[in-house]
Enzyme design. Structure first.
Site, PDB file in Angstrom:
ATOM      1  N   SER A  41     -10.520   0.214   4.170  1.00 14.07           N
ATOM      2  CA  SER A  41      -9.647   0.026   5.345  1.00 14.07           C
ATOM      3  C   SER A  41      -9.032   1.371   5.716  1.00 14.07           C
ATOM      4  CB  SER A  41      -8.518  -0.950   5.021  1.00 14.07           C
ATOM      5  OG  SER A  41      -9.042  -2.151   4.521  1.00 14.07           O
TER       6      SER A  41
ATOM      7  N   ARG B  67       0.848  -1.220   0.000  1.00 18.64           N
ATOM      8  CA  ARG B  67       0.000   0.000   0.000  1.00 18.64           C
ATOM      9  C   ARG B  67       0.877   1.260   0.000  1.00 18.64           C
ATOM     10  NH1 ARG B  67      -2.733  -4.000  -0.457  1.00 18.64           N
ATOM     11  NH2 ARG B  67      -4.498  -4.590   0.856  1.00 18.64           N
TER      12      ARG B  67
ATOM     13  N   GLU C 294      -3.955   4.392   6.346  1.00 23.00           N
ATOM     14  CA  GLU C 294      -3.847   4.104   4.908  1.00 23.00           C
ATOM     15  C   GLU C 294      -4.539   5.212   4.110  1.00 23.00           C
ATOM     16  OE1 GLU C 294      -4.699   0.043   3.427  1.00 23.00           O
ATOM     17  OE2 GLU C 294      -5.989   1.034   1.953  1.00 23.00           O
TER      18      GLU C 294
HETATM   19  P1  FAD Z   1      -8.820   9.314  -4.406  1.00 23.57           P
HETATM   20  O1  FAD Z   1      -9.467   8.993  -3.110  1.00 23.57           O
HETATM   21  O2  FAD Z   1      -9.481  10.308  -5.277  1.00 23.57           O
HETATM   22  O3  FAD Z   1      -7.325   9.763  -4.135  1.00 23.57           O
HETATM   23  C1  FAD Z   1      -6.506   9.033  -3.252  1.00 23.57           C
HETATM   24  C2  FAD Z   1      -5.127   9.687  -3.214  1.00 23.57           C
HETATM   25  O4  FAD Z   1      -4.487   9.543  -4.478  1.00 23.57           O
HETATM   26  C3  FAD Z   1      -5.196  11.192  -2.958  1.00 23.57           C
HETATM   27  O5  FAD Z   1      -4.107  11.567  -2.147  1.00 23.57           O
HETATM   28  C4  FAD Z   1      -5.084  11.807  -4.338  1.00 23.57           C
HETATM   29  O6  FAD Z   1      -4.509  13.090  -4.316  1.00 23.57           O
HETATM   30  C5  FAD Z   1      -4.190  10.806  -5.050  1.00 23.57           C
HETATM   31  N1  FAD Z   1      -4.503  10.702  -6.485  1.00 23.57           N
HETATM   32  C6  FAD Z   1      -5.691  10.354  -7.030  1.00 23.57           C
HETATM   33  N2  FAD Z   1      -5.600  10.350  -8.365  1.00 23.57           N
HETATM   34  C7  FAD Z   1      -4.340  10.690  -8.671  1.00 23.57           C
HETATM   35  C8  FAD Z   1      -3.640  10.887  -9.891  1.00 23.57           C
HETATM   36  N3  FAD Z   1      -4.210  10.724 -11.068  1.00 23.57           N
HETATM   37  N4  FAD Z   1      -2.336  11.265  -9.835  1.00 23.57           N
HETATM   38  C9  FAD Z   1      -1.716  11.432  -8.631  1.00 23.57           C
HETATM   39  N5  FAD Z   1      -2.325  11.280  -7.452  1.00 23.57           N
HETATM   40  C10 FAD Z   1      -3.632  10.915  -7.470  1.00 23.57           C
HETATM   41  N6  FAD Z   1      -7.809  -0.105  -1.709  1.00 23.57           N
HETATM   42  C11 FAD Z   1      -7.035  -1.198  -1.915  1.00 23.57           C
HETATM   43  O7  FAD Z   1      -5.814  -1.073  -2.108  1.00 23.57           O
HETATM   44  N7  FAD Z   1      -7.564  -2.447  -1.907  1.00 23.57           N
HETATM   45  C12 FAD Z   1      -8.882  -2.667  -1.701  1.00 23.57           C
HETATM   46  O8  FAD Z   1      -9.327  -3.802  -1.715  1.00 23.57           O
HETATM   47  C13 FAD Z   1      -9.717  -1.539  -1.455  1.00 23.57           C
HETATM   48  N8  FAD Z   1     -11.031  -1.707  -1.196  1.00 23.57           N
HETATM   49  C14 FAD Z   1     -11.811  -0.627  -0.908  1.00 23.57           C
HETATM   50  C15 FAD Z   1     -13.163  -0.843  -0.609  1.00 23.57           C
HETATM   51  C16 FAD Z   1     -13.989   0.235  -0.328  1.00 23.57           C
HETATM   52  C17 FAD Z   1     -15.429   0.000  -0.009  1.00 23.57           C
HETATM   53  C18 FAD Z   1     -13.464   1.552  -0.376  1.00 23.57           C
HETATM   54  C19 FAD Z   1     -14.356   2.728  -0.148  1.00 23.57           C
HETATM   55  C20 FAD Z   1     -12.132   1.759  -0.667  1.00 23.57           C
HETATM   56  C21 FAD Z   1     -11.290   0.666  -0.931  1.00 23.57           C
HETATM   57  N9  FAD Z   1      -9.916   0.838  -1.223  1.00 23.57           N
HETATM   58  C22 FAD Z   1      -9.129  -0.253  -1.480  1.00 23.57           C
HETATM   59  C23 FAD Z   1      -9.313   2.169  -1.216  1.00 23.57           C
HETATM   60  C24 FAD Z   1      -9.469   2.924  -2.570  1.00 23.57           C
HETATM   61  O9  FAD Z   1     -10.549   2.434  -3.309  1.00 23.57           O
HETATM   62  C25 FAD Z   1      -8.223   2.821  -3.444  1.00 23.57           C
HETATM   63  O10 FAD Z   1      -7.111   3.320  -2.755  1.00 23.57           O
HETATM   64  C26 FAD Z   1      -8.361   3.578  -4.770  1.00 23.57           C
HETATM   65  O11 FAD Z   1      -7.240   3.351  -5.579  1.00 23.57           O
HETATM   66  C27 FAD Z   1      -8.557   5.084  -4.584  1.00 23.57           C
HETATM   67  O12 FAD Z   1      -8.890   5.632  -5.845  1.00 23.57           O
HETATM   68  P2  FAD Z   1      -9.588   7.050  -5.975  1.00 23.57           P
HETATM   69  O13 FAD Z   1      -9.602   7.392  -7.427  1.00 23.57           O
HETATM   70  O14 FAD Z   1     -10.896   7.046  -5.299  1.00 23.57           O
HETATM   71  O15 FAD Z   1      -8.554   7.963  -5.209  1.00 23.57           O
HETATM   72  P1  NAP Z   2      -9.562 -10.813   5.234  1.00 19.78           P
HETATM   73  O1  NAP Z   2      -9.609 -11.659   4.022  1.00 19.78           O
HETATM   74  O2  NAP Z   2     -10.573 -11.000   6.301  1.00 19.78           O
HETATM   75  O3  NAP Z   2      -8.125 -10.882   5.852  1.00 19.78           O
HETATM   76  C1  NAP Z   2      -7.830 -10.164   7.032  1.00 19.78           C
HETATM   77  C2  NAP Z   2      -6.396  -9.822   7.030  1.00 19.78           C
HETATM   78  O4  NAP Z   2      -5.579 -10.971   6.934  1.00 19.78           O
HETATM   79  C3  NAP Z   2      -5.997  -8.934   5.923  1.00 19.78           C
HETATM   80  O5  NAP Z   2      -5.253  -7.986   6.571  1.00 19.78           O
HETATM   81  C4  NAP Z   2      -5.099  -9.722   5.019  1.00 19.78           C
HETATM   82  O6  NAP Z   2      -3.971  -8.969   4.588  1.00 19.78           O
HETATM   83  C5  NAP Z   2      -4.630 -10.840   5.892  1.00 19.78           C
HETATM   84  N1  NAP Z   2      -4.595 -12.103   5.135  1.00 19.78           N
HETATM   85  C6  NAP Z   2      -5.625 -12.940   4.898  1.00 19.78           C
HETATM   86  N2  NAP Z   2      -5.200 -14.017   4.206  1.00 19.78           N
HETATM   87  C7  NAP Z   2      -3.892 -13.838   3.998  1.00 19.78           C
HETATM   88  C8  NAP Z   2      -2.897 -14.591   3.342  1.00 19.78           C
HETATM   89  N3  NAP Z   2      -3.188 -15.771   2.779  1.00 19.78           N
HETATM   90  N4  NAP Z   2      -1.648 -14.100   3.317  1.00 19.78           N
HETATM   91  C9  NAP Z   2      -1.348 -12.920   3.880  1.00 19.78           C
HETATM   92  N5  NAP Z   2      -2.263 -12.151   4.508  1.00 19.78           N
HETATM   93  C10 NAP Z   2      -3.505 -12.608   4.570  1.00 19.78           C
HETATM   94  O7  NAP Z   2      -9.597  -9.279   4.776  1.00 19.78           O
HETATM   95  P2  NAP Z   2     -10.800  -8.400   4.268  1.00 19.78           P
HETATM   96  O8  NAP Z   2     -10.874  -7.212   5.116  1.00 19.78           O
HETATM   97  O9  NAP Z   2     -12.025  -9.216   4.026  1.00 19.78           O
HETATM   98  O10 NAP Z   2     -10.248  -7.913   2.857  1.00 19.78           O
HETATM   99  C11 NAP Z   2     -10.034  -8.836   1.820  1.00 19.78           C
HETATM  100  C12 NAP Z   2      -8.950  -8.303   0.894  1.00 19.78           C
HETATM  101  O11 NAP Z   2      -9.375  -7.069   0.326  1.00 19.78           O
HETATM  102  C13 NAP Z   2      -7.643  -8.000   1.628  1.00 19.78           C
HETATM  103  O12 NAP Z   2      -6.577  -8.297   0.762  1.00 19.78           O
HETATM  104  C14 NAP Z   2      -7.720  -6.522   1.893  1.00 19.78           C
HETATM  105  O13 NAP Z   2      -6.443  -5.919   1.941  1.00 19.78           O
HETATM  106  C15 NAP Z   2      -8.529  -6.022   0.698  1.00 19.78           C
HETATM  107  N6  NAP Z   2      -9.321  -4.839   1.086  1.00 19.78           N
HETATM  108  C16 NAP Z   2      -8.674  -3.654   1.149  1.00 19.78           C
HETATM  109  C17 NAP Z   2      -9.368  -2.521   1.490  1.00 19.78           C
HETATM  110  C18 NAP Z   2      -8.668  -1.202   1.508  1.00 19.78           C
HETATM  111  O14 NAP Z   2      -9.325  -0.176   1.628  1.00 19.78           O
HETATM  112  N7  NAP Z   2      -7.377  -1.162   1.409  1.00 19.78           N
HETATM  113  C19 NAP Z   2     -10.713  -2.577   1.798  1.00 19.78           C
HETATM  114  C20 NAP Z   2     -11.324  -3.810   1.746  1.00 19.78           C
HETATM  115  C21 NAP Z   2     -10.622  -4.939   1.390  1.00 19.78           C
HETATM  116  P3  NAP Z   2      -3.976  -8.000   3.305  1.00 19.78           P
HETATM  117  O15 NAP Z   2      -4.843  -6.848   3.635  1.00 19.78           O
HETATM  118  O16 NAP Z   2      -2.559  -7.608   3.219  1.00 19.78           O
HETATM  119  O17 NAP Z   2      -4.448  -8.757   2.140  1.00 19.78           O
END
Ligand code: FAD
Ligand code: NAP
Length: 333
Positions: free
Chosen positions: A233, A159, A329
Site C-alpha cells: 500500500s 501504521r 505510507e
Molecule cells: P525497509 O523497507 O527496509 O525499511 C522501511 C523503513 O524502516 C525505512 O525507513 C528504514 O530506514 C526503516 N528501518 C528498517 N529497518 C530498521 C531497523 N532495524 N531499525 C530502524 N529503522 C529501520 N505493511 C503492513 O503494515 N501490512 C501489510 O499487510 C503489508 N503488506 C505488504 C505487502 C507487500 C506486497 C509489500 C511489498 C509490502 C507490504 N507492507 C505491509 C509494507 C512492508 O512490508 C512493511 O512495512 C515491512 O515492515 C517493511 O520491512 P522492511 O524490512 O522491508 O523495511
Molecule cells: P481489504 O481487506 O480489501 O480492505 C480494504 C480496506 O478496508 C482496508 O483499508 C481496511 O483497513 C479496511 N477494512 C476492511 N475490513 C475492515 C474492518 N472489519 N474494520 C476496519 N477496516 C476494515 O484490504 P486489502 O488491501 O486486501 O488488505 C488486506 C489487509 O492487509 C488490510 O488490513 C491491509 O491494511 C493489509 N495490507 C497492507 C499493506 C501495506 O503495505 N500496508 C499491503 C497489503 C495489505 P486496514 O488497512 O486498516 O486494515
C-alpha cells in the site's frame, strides 16, 4: 562493505539507484564499529519493502542482518521471545505457528524484516504487531548508546510509531521482543477470513488455519514484488471526521467506510484513488496496479522520481475531488 552499491536488488520497487556504501550489520558490535569508522549520515535498510528510493543515497546504508529467535521467559499462558531485527518477519510468524503460539497469525506473508515491524507498527486483517509487542532494543546513532523501549514509549498508532515520526532515522532497532500466547484466541472477523474458513469446513480454526487462509487471500489479491515490483500500500487509509465522510456520502452513497472511536471514519484509500480514475493508471513505467489502486507499481525501469511524481499527482487529484489529503505510507528515500 561495498562502495557505490546499486540498490536495485535491495528494494522491492526495483529502483535502479546507488548508495555511497552498503554495510552489512550482523551484530550490535557491527553497529558500534560503523559509528566509529564510517562517516555519517547513515540510513537503515531491512528488506527494502517499504521504501521508495527517489535519488542516489549519499549515505552509508546499514543493512540489518542480525539473526536469532530465542525464548527468554515463559509462564503458564505466554512465551516471551527475543528476535534479531534482521530475521524475516514471515519466518517469525511461521516459527510462532509451528510452536502453536498465537498473536501473529493474521500478520502472515508480510514482506520485510522484524526490525522494521515496530517502525510502522505493521498491521493486517484487523491485527497490529503492537498487540503482541513487549519491548525492543535500539542503538542511538547520534549518541552511540543502547536503549530499551517498552510498548508505551513507542507511540504506536495506525501504521505509526516514534521511529517513523519524531525519532525517524535516529535509532537502529537491533532486537524486538514479542509476547506470544499459548492459548490462542483467533481473530477471524476481518474481510474474507471467516468465509474462507467456512468454505473449507473449518469451524474451530487453529492459528495454522488462519495463517493458511490469510496467505491464500494475500497471494490472490496482492501483486508479487518479484514479478511486479511494488512496496504494498503506497498510502495510508485516511481517517476523517464524520462530517467529511457525510460530505462524500451525500454524492457517493456507496462509499465504503469503517466507523472508529470518537466519531472518526476510515475510508479505504483504494476506493478514493479508483474513483479519481487512477486504478491501473500509467505514467511511463510508473503505474498503479490494475486490480489494486493503492499499490503503485514499477512496470519496468521506472525511476523513483517518476513513481513519486505519480504519487503526488494522485494526492492532488484525490484532494481536489474529495478534500482528503492522502498521506504516504511508504518511506521516501
Ligand atoms: P525497509 O523497507 O527496509 O525499511 C522501511 C523503513 O524502516 C525505512 O525507513 C528504514 O530506514 C526503516 N528501518 C528498517 N529497518 C530498521 C531497523 N532495524 N531499525 C530502524 N529503522 C529501520 N505493511 C503492513 O503494515 N501490512 C501489510 O499487510 C503489508 N503488506 C505488504 C505487502 C507487500 C506486497 C509489500 C511489498 C509490502 C507490504 N507492507 C505491509 C509494507 C512492508 O512490508 C512493511 O512495512 C515491512 O515492515 C517493511 O520491512 P522492511 O524490512 O522491508 O523495511
Ligand atoms: P481489504 O481487506 O480489501 O480492505 C480494504 C480496506 O478496508 C482496508 O483499508 C481496511 O483497513 C479496511 N477494512 C476492511 N475490513 C475492515 C474492518 N472489519 N474494520 C476496519 N477496516 C476494515 O484490504 P486489502 O488491501 O486486501 O488488505 C488486506 C489487509 O492487509 C488490510 O488490513 C491491509 O491494511 C493489509 N495490507 C497492507 C499493506 C501495506 O503495505 N500496508 C499491503 C497489503 C495489505 P486496514 O488497512 O486498516 O486494515
Amino acid at each position: 562493505m561495498t562502495l557505490n552499491q546499486n540498490l536495485k536488488a535491495y528494494n522491492t520497487f526495483a529502483i535502479n539507484a546507488h548508495c555511497d556504501k552498503l554495510l552489512p550489520i550482523y551484530s550490535e558490535i557491527d553497529v558500534y564499529k560503523a559509528l566509529v569508522k564510517e562517516n555519517a549520515p547513515f540510513r537503515i535498510l531491512g528488506g527494502g519493502s517499504n521504501i521508495l528510493i527517489s535519488q542516489d543515497i549519499k549515505a552509508t546504508v546499514l543493512h540489518n542482518q542480525i539473526k536469532g529467535i530465542s525464548i527468554i521467559d515463559e509462564d503458564a499462558d505466554t512465551l516471551l521471545v527475543s528476535v534479531g531485527a534482521g530475521e524475516k518477519w514471515h519466518q517469525l510468524v511461521m516459527w510462532s505457528i509451528s510452536h502453536g503460539l498465537g498473536g501473529l497469525e493474521n500478520l502472515s506473508w508480510i514482506p520485510g524484516n522484524v526490525g522494521a515491524a515496530p517502525m510502522q507498527n505493521i498491521g493486517a486483517y484487523g491485527v497490529e504487531q503492537c498487540q503482541s509487542f513487549h519491548s525492543l532494543k535500539a542503538i542511538d546513532l547520534v549518541e552511540g548508546t543502547s536503549r530499551r523501549f517498552f510498548k508505551e514509549e513507542c507511540g504506536f498508532g495506525y501504521r505509526e510509531s516514534v521511529f517513523k515520526g519524531a525519532e525517524k532515522g535516529r535509532y537502529i532497532i537491533v532486537e524486538v521482543n514479542y509476547i506470544l500466547t499459548k492459548k490462542p484466541v483467533v481473530n477471524t472477523s476481518y474481510g474474507a477470513i471467516q468465509q474462507r474458513l467456512e468454505a473449507k469446513g473449518i469451524h474451530q480454526p487453529t492459528v495454522q488455519d488462519v495463517s493458511d487462509v490469510v496467505i491464500e487471500i494475500r497471494k490472490e489479491k496482492l501483486p508479487d514484488p518479484a514479478l511486479i515490483p511494488n512496496a504494498g500500500s503506497f498510502f495510508k487509509n485516511p481517517i476523517v471526521a464524520k462530517a467529511a465522510y457525510l460530505n462524500i456520502a451525500a454524492e457517493h452513497r456507496e462509499v465504503p467506510h469503517y466507523e472508529l472511536e470518537n466519531e472518526l471514519i476510515k475510508i479505504p484509500a483504494a476506493w478514493l484513488i479508483d474513483q479519481a480514475g487512477y486504478k491501473g493508471a500509467q505514467r511511463g513505467a510508473a503505474g498503479t496496479h490494475k486490480n489494486h489502486a493503492l499499490v503503485l507499481v514499477n512496470n519496468g525501469g521506472a525511476t523513483g522520481a517518476e513513481l513519486l511524481g505519480l504519487a503526488d499527482e494522485i494526492v492532488d487529484v484525490v484532494d481536489s475531488k474529495f478534500g482528503i489529503s492522502l498521506e504516504k505510507e511508504v518511506n521516501i528515500w
